[in-house]
Design an enzyme around this catalytic site. Structure first.
Site, PDB file in Angstrom:
ATOM      1  N   SER A  53       0.825  -1.206   0.000  1.00 55.25           N
ATOM      2  CA  SER A  53       0.000   0.000   0.000  1.00 55.25           C
ATOM      3  C   SER A  53       0.861   1.260   0.000  1.00 55.25           C
ATOM      4  O   SER A  53       1.972   1.281   0.535  1.00 55.25           O
ATOM      5  CB  SER A  53      -0.902   0.021   1.236  1.00 55.25           C
ATOM      6  OG  SER A  53      -1.812  -1.048   1.220  1.00 55.25           O
TER       7      SER A  53
HETATM    8  N1  SAH Z   1      -1.302  -4.809   4.036  1.00 53.37           N
HETATM    9  C1  SAH Z   1      -0.513  -4.793   2.808  1.00 53.37           C
HETATM   10  C2  SAH Z   1      -1.361  -4.561   1.587  1.00 53.37           C
HETATM   11  C3  SAH Z   1      -1.585  -5.857   0.877  1.00 53.37           C
HETATM   12  S1  SAH Z   1      -2.606  -5.783  -0.555  1.00 53.37           S
HETATM   13  C4  SAH Z   1       0.623  -3.795   2.935  1.00 53.37           C
HETATM   14  O1  SAH Z   1       1.104  -3.642   4.019  1.00 53.37           O
HETATM   15  O2  SAH Z   1       1.047  -3.199   1.947  1.00 53.37           O
HETATM   16  C5  SAH Z   1      -3.994  -6.733   0.026  1.00 53.37           C
HETATM   17  C6  SAH Z   1      -3.760  -8.187   0.313  1.00 53.37           C
HETATM   18  O3  SAH Z   1      -5.022  -8.743   0.655  1.00 53.37           O
HETATM   19  C7  SAH Z   1      -3.231  -9.031  -0.833  1.00 53.37           C
HETATM   20  O4  SAH Z   1      -2.026  -9.609  -0.450  1.00 53.37           O
HETATM   21  C8  SAH Z   1      -4.315 -10.086  -1.052  1.00 53.37           C
HETATM   22  O5  SAH Z   1      -3.822 -11.372  -1.390  1.00 53.37           O
HETATM   23  C9  SAH Z   1      -4.996 -10.100   0.312  1.00 53.37           C
HETATM   24  N2  SAH Z   1      -6.352 -10.636   0.342  1.00 53.37           N
HETATM   25  C10 SAH Z   1      -7.354 -10.481  -0.553  1.00 53.37           C
HETATM   26  N3  SAH Z   1      -8.462 -11.118  -0.137  1.00 53.37           N
HETATM   27  C11 SAH Z   1      -8.149 -11.715   1.059  1.00 53.37           C
HETATM   28  C12 SAH Z   1      -8.866 -12.528   1.997  1.00 53.37           C
HETATM   29  N4  SAH Z   1     -10.142 -12.884   1.811  1.00 53.37           N
HETATM   30  N5  SAH Z   1      -8.221 -12.935   3.105  1.00 53.37           N
HETATM   31  C13 SAH Z   1      -6.928 -12.605   3.332  1.00 53.37           C
HETATM   32  N6  SAH Z   1      -6.205 -11.843   2.490  1.00 53.37           N
HETATM   33  C14 SAH Z   1      -6.803 -11.399   1.363  1.00 53.37           C
END
Ligand code: SAH
Length: 228
Positions: A68
């Protein structure tokens, strides 16, 4: 420059990131700013992206996902009003960066990721950054994490069609849910739901955001909002 970068140079970049991208956009809580200053973002980006780690944008990581934008992590932390005694659930671990920031602000962070490859990446990144109060789980976070509930805050890093009932059920009195909700990739709003002591939720709309889709039983089908 990357490999030879001194810790002082990295700290200076983080300081600049916090001033220009976060404080300048109106986030003033010193605890949040300090957390953003202290977590080494360059340790969480994909190999080869270290020089871009402090730019004002999301970056690609493995498995088609993203780390992010720094401001969005700070906005989420600020909106959640995290306290040092809080137990937090983060949904969507990705590379583990936001979980590390939340870990600076709260007592304990449970974070859940659906893609096993990213679970491994996040565990490695968090260990390398010396983060000790973040526990990474593998699974469908659209169902929350009932075995660790209740949580003082549930922070969702992927956008879903609605706030799953499971999150409301797993929140402690006074708890906050911060989650992007919207009909599609381009139409998400960041919502904050606050649970009052008498069991009622109030909702604040914190503005437009753009997250990857939340994919799961209580969210979008595999492939995202347009897939079915
Ligand atoms: N928190 C992260 C952002 C990750 S992007 C950071 O620090 O930058 C969002 C993430 O959510 C992705 O890795 C994706 O695989 C995950 N995701 C999507 N749907 C999900 C679900 N139902 N359960 C767990 N993770 C999920």
């Amino acid at each position: 420059m990357t490999g030879k970068d001194t810790e002082g140079a990295a700290a200076a970049r983080r300081e600049r990131m916090v001033r220009l991208q976060i404080a300048n956009r109106g986030i003033t809580d010193e605890r949040v700013l300090d957390a953003m200053r202290s977590v080494p973002r360059e340790s969480f980006v994909a190999p080869g992206y270290e020089d871009f780690a402090h730019e004002d944008r999301a970056l690609p990581i493995a498995e088609g996902q993203t780390i992010s934008q720094p401001y969005v992590v700070a906005l989420t932390a600020d909106a959640a009003r995290l306290r040092a005694t809080d137990r937090v659930l983060e949904v969507g671990t990705g590379c583990g960066y936001a979980a590390a920031v939340f870990g600076r602000l709260a007592r304990e962070v449970h974070t859940i990721e659906r893609l096993p490859g990213l679970v491994d990446v996040a565990r490695r990144n968090l260990a390398a950054a010396g983060v000790g109060n973040v526990i990474v789980h593998e699974g469908d976070g659209s169902l929350g994490l009932p075995e660790q509930a209740p949580f003082d805050a549930i922070l969702v890093a992927a956008g879903g069609p609605r706030v799953p009932q499971a999150y409301k059920d797993q929140l402690a009195p006074g708890g906050r849910i911060v989650m992007p909700v919207g009909g599609g990739y381009d139409a998400q709003r960041l919502l904050r739901l606050t649970l009052s002591d008498d069991g009622r939720f109030t909702t604040d709309d914190l503005g437009p955001v753009r997250f990857v889709p939340l994919v799961g039983r209580e969210a979008w089908p595999t492939g995202g909002p347009s897939a079915g």
